[in-house]
Design a protein around this motif. Structure first.
Motif, short mmCIF file in Angstrom:
data_model
loop_
_atom_site.label_atom_id
_atom_site.label_comp_id
_atom_site.label_asym_id
_atom_site.label_seq_id
_atom_site.Cartn_x
_atom_site.Cartn_y
_atom_site.Cartn_z
N UNK A 24 11.96 -0.94 3.81
CA UNK A 24 11.72 -2.11 4.65
C UNK A 24 12.72 -3.23 4.34
N UNK A 25 12.93 -3.49 3.05
CA UNK A 25 13.90 -4.50 2.66
C UNK A 25 15.31 -4.14 3.11
N UNK A 26 15.66 -2.86 3.00
CA UNK A 26 16.98 -2.41 3.44
C UNK A 26 17.15 -2.57 4.94
N UNK A 27 16.10 -2.24 5.70
CA UNK A 27 16.16 -2.38 7.15
C UNK A 27 16.30 -3.85 7.55
N UNK A 28 15.65 -4.73 6.80
CA UNK A 28 15.77 -6.16 7.08
C UNK A 28 17.21 -6.61 6.86
N UNK A 29 17.83 -6.12 5.78
CA UNK A 29 19.24 -6.44 5.52
C UNK A 29 20.13 -5.96 6.66
N UNK A 30 19.88 -4.74 7.12
CA UNK A 30 20.69 -4.18 8.21
C UNK A 30 20.49 -4.97 9.50
N UNK A 31 19.25 -5.38 9.76
CA UNK A 31 18.96 -6.16 10.96
C UNK A 31 19.70 -7.49 10.93
N UNK A 61 8.58 -11.11 0.53
CA UNK A 61 8.82 -9.69 0.27
C UNK A 61 8.32 -9.31 -1.12
N UNK A 62 8.63 -10.15 -2.10
CA UNK A 62 8.20 -9.88 -3.47
C UNK A 62 6.69 -9.95 -3.61
N UNK A 63 6.06 -10.79 -2.79
CA UNK A 63 4.60 -10.89 -2.85
C UNK A 63 3.94 -9.56 -2.52
N UNK A 64 4.64 -8.73 -1.73
CA UNK A 64 4.12 -7.40 -1.43
C UNK A 64 4.16 -6.49 -2.64
N UNK A 65 5.11 -6.75 -3.53
CA UNK A 65 5.33 -5.84 -4.65
C UNK A 65 4.77 -6.33 -5.97
N UNK A 124 18.84 -8.89 -3.42
CA UNK A 124 18.40 -9.13 -4.79
C UNK A 124 17.02 -8.54 -5.08
N UNK A 125 16.15 -8.53 -4.08
CA UNK A 125 14.77 -8.12 -4.33
C UNK A 125 14.51 -6.66 -3.95
N UNK A 146 7.29 0.60 -4.37
CA UNK A 146 6.99 1.59 -3.33
C UNK A 146 8.27 1.83 -2.55
N UNK A 147 8.69 3.07 -2.43
CA UNK A 147 9.94 3.38 -1.76
C UNK A 147 9.94 2.89 -0.32
N UNK A 148 8.74 2.81 0.30
CA UNK A 148 8.67 2.32 1.67
C UNK A 148 9.00 0.83 1.74
N UNK A 149 8.60 0.08 0.71
CA UNK A 149 8.98 -1.33 0.67
C UNK A 149 10.49 -1.47 0.50
#
Length: 325
Positions: free
Chosen positions: A114-121, A301-305, A99-100, A108-111
């Protein structure tokens, strides 16, 4: 100066008790402070982050959290097997992160990566060992106060606080895992592994909360358990002792005073229940504990953005545009 001395004394005392009496420390702190910390943490998250999320995203996140509550409740009532409940619960957590991701990527595309990698993990963890994945995240949840500290503070206070966090949430647990504190306290005759303040069964009945089954028969199991108990105690200390001081109170004075009394009342009831039937009470407590633990993953995660005083909607339209600062 006195507050620093008190903090150091609390950390050292908690570390010693976690090693010397791990079962007693775990069961008593959970019974006495578990619900207080959950409600306090949820209150802080709602108070500090709700305005930034927007109603649309809040509603979508709430739907998944309600589903998690339902799954935990069915598990407690033995209406679905534990393995299925855990698998579906972690799948909901993947949904919370998904969702986020659009918001993270917009900032930031890097964020976004990071979120996508967390989902994959998480997904890999679900398919490889959902139970182990849940256990790992239960332990890692205890370091979430570090995220709240980093989000709230700036400048030198932030650097000092994060340095303290490295000591408390990393170095001391690693020292405990090394087994050295246990050896020293055992030599002094100060270790009571099975000691407890109320009937909870033996330590072997609780090792699985923090220690994977593969390690429960190993020599390191007790040290791992003690380190996790210390982390949990420090988590409680920051949430209950620090976060309420940072809250902005937009509600009436009556509501401001009612909340602590309500938390205290409910916590006393649960404490009594813990002293009478620890295992079953812990299962019920786990329902609300799951909500507060999982909601903090997308929140942090959202606090980063999303900077403070900003808002978003699920479609990515903000009342104040997300800056790249």
């Amino acid at each position: 100066m006195m507050s620093i001395f008190a903090a150091v004394a609390l950390v050292l005392t908690s570390a010693i008790l976690s090693v010397a009496f791990p079962l007693a420390t775990y069961t008593f702190t959970l019974a006495a402070f578990g619900l207080t910390h959950v409600l306090t943490e949820l209150h802080y998250v709602d108070n500090r982050f709700r305005q930034r999320l927007g109603n649309n995203l809040c509603w979508r996140m709430s739907q998944l959290l309600i589903l998690i509550i339902g799954l935990r409740s069915l598990q407690v009532l033995s209406l679905i097997p534990t393995w299925l409940s855990i698998t579906l619960e972690l799948s909901c957590v993947v949904g919370l992160v998904i969702l986020v991701i659009p918001v993270l990527a917009k900032k930031d595309w890097r964020l976004g990566i990071f979120g996508t990698m967390l989902c994959l993990t998480l997904t890999v963890g679900i398919f490889s060992s959902a139970t182990l994945t849940l256990l790992i995240f239960a332990i890692l949840h205890n370091i979430t106060p570090v995220g709240f500290i980093a989000e709230k503070l700036r400048g030198k206070p932030r650097n000092n606080a994060l340095f303290s966090c490295v000591v408390v949430f990393l170095l001391i647990p690693l020292l405990i895992i090394s087994g050295i504190p246990n050896q020293v306290l055992s030599y002094l005759g100060l270790v009571g592994l099975e000691a407890s303040l109320f009937p909870v069964g033996g330590l072997e009945n609780h090792l699985g909360i923090f220690v994977p089954p593969q390690l429960q028969d190993e020599a390191i199991a007790i040290s791992l358990f003690s380190a996790a108990v210390f982390l949990q105690t420090m988590h409680y200390a920051v949430v209950i002792g620090v976060l309420p001081k940072w809250e902005k109170h937009h509600k009436s004075q009556n509501e401001h005073y009612v909340f602590p009394w309500l938390v205290g009342f409910l916590s006393v009831i649960l404490f009594v229940s813990f002293t009478r039937e620890f295992i079953h009470t812990r299962a019920v407590y786990g329902i609300i504990a799951a909500v507060h633990a999982w909601v903090e993953i997308p929140i942090l995660l959202l606090a980063l953005a999303i900077p403070e005083n900003s808002q978003i909607s699920f479609q990515g339209i903000s009342s104040q545009k997300l800056s790249n600062k």
